[in-house]
Design an enzyme around this catalytic site. Structure first.
Site, short mmCIF file in Angstrom:
data_model
loop_
_atom_site.label_atom_id
_atom_site.label_comp_id
_atom_site.label_asym_id
_atom_site.label_seq_id
_atom_site.Cartn_x
_atom_site.Cartn_y
_atom_site.Cartn_z
N ALA A 197 0.85 -1.19 0.00
CA ALA A 197 0.00 0.00 0.00
C ALA A 197 0.89 1.25 0.00
O ALA A 197 2.06 1.19 0.36
CB ALA A 197 -0.91 0.00 1.22
N GLU A 237 3.43 -5.89 7.49
CA GLU A 237 2.79 -4.79 8.21
C GLU A 237 3.29 -4.63 9.64
O GLU A 237 3.41 -3.49 10.14
CB GLU A 237 1.26 -4.99 8.22
CG GLU A 237 0.58 -4.63 6.92
CD GLU A 237 0.55 -5.78 5.92
OE1 GLU A 237 -0.17 -5.69 4.92
OE2 GLU A 237 1.28 -6.78 6.14
N GLY A 253 -0.73 -5.17 1.09
CA GLY A 253 -1.98 -5.10 0.36
C GLY A 253 -1.93 -5.81 -0.97
O GLY A 253 -2.97 -6.26 -1.49
N GLU A 274 -2.61 -9.39 -0.16
CA GLU A 274 -4.03 -9.45 0.21
C GLU A 274 -4.91 -9.38 -1.02
O GLU A 274 -5.94 -10.06 -1.10
CB GLU A 274 -4.35 -8.31 1.19
CG GLU A 274 -3.72 -8.53 2.56
CD GLU A 274 -3.89 -7.34 3.49
OE1 GLU A 274 -4.46 -7.52 4.57
OE2 GLU A 274 -3.47 -6.22 3.12
#
Length: 260
Positions: A66, A135, A112, A115
């Site tokens: 991200a 993260e 992300g 994900e």
């Protein structure tokens, strides 16, 4: 429809969605997530599209994570809103799409990005791919479904290890763990994905949509997946695709599914 951060193409029932931010290693920002939502809504509404390939531009990254600069200053409420909205409009949306979505993981799939790949119905990776959820090294946890989908795919122990170490695994390890279905060269990645997609597209899109709903039901709290399977199985008997499929079988010919 013109997009700034993604590319969308269609060819004989197969759509390709490319995240196109190569200078940022295709990192997800708010605008990209919103554009991806628009693209998937458009493709879901297009009855001519029977399968979708999701990948990243270039040969370095699927999605490298991200865009941290967008949320580094967020409050608790801002963080919750970011995760909730992202899951609703993109990650959960892709998982529950009635059109099959295949992730072609062509490099780094981190945070992300992993994900996003896990939200797709299955994944195929190039041999240079690296995957991880880093993260916790930033003082946060995966917020786009990573703590839920990774254990479903690889088991609780492996998921805990990958999340807590913030490490990366290779494409081959990802295949051994069950995170990706196949590993191939960068050059053969899209051809392999398209070959598998072509096999999917020969089958009943109505039945495939029902199968996606039935499989996903097993992972929904409070839902009996067997009951959903029975319901969807029964619904298939009322479709034109079922009539065509069984008739073609009895007549010893290939079916021509109407998609209804």
């Amino acid at each position: 429809m013109n997009f700034e951060n993604i590319l969308v193409s269609k060819n004989n029932g197969l759509a390709q969605v490319i995240i196109n931010r190569p200078k940022k290693l295709n990192a997800l920002n708010k605008a990209t997530i919103e554009e991806l939502n628009e693209a998937f809504v458009m493709l879901e509404d297009d009855e001519s599209i029977k399968a979708i390939v999701l990948t990243g531009s270039g040969d370095k990254a699927f999605v490298a994570g991200a865009d941290i600069s967008e949320f580094a200053h967020f409050s608790i409420q801002d963080g919750e809103s970011l995760a909730r909205q992202g899951q609703e409009i993109l990650f959960d949306y892709i998982q529950n799409l009635s059109t099959p979505v295949i992730a072609a993981v062509n490099g780094f799939a981190l945070g992300g990005g992993l994900e996003l790949a896990m939200a797709c119905h299955f994944r195929i990776a190039s041999d240079n791919a690296k995957m991880g959820l880093p993260e916790v090294s930033l003082g946060v946890i995966p917020g786009y479904g990573g703590t839920q989908r990774l254990p479903q795919l690889v088991g609780k122990g492996k998921a805990m290890e990958l999340i807590m170490t913030a490490g990366m695994i290779s494409a081959e390890d990802a295949k051994d763990w069950g995170l990706v279905n196949y590993v191939t060269t960068q050059e053969e990645l899209i051809p392999l994905v398209e070959k598998i997609a072509s096999k999917i597209m020969r089958n009943s899109s109505v039945a495939i949509s029902a199968a996606i709903k039935a499989v996903n039901a097993n992972f929904n709290d409070g839902v009996n997946g067997f009951d959903v399977e029975i319901e969807k199985f029964g619904e298939c008997f009322g479709t034109e695709d079922f009539k065509e499929g069984t008739t073609a079988f009895l007549e010893k010919r290939k079916p021509n599914f109407p998609g209804a």
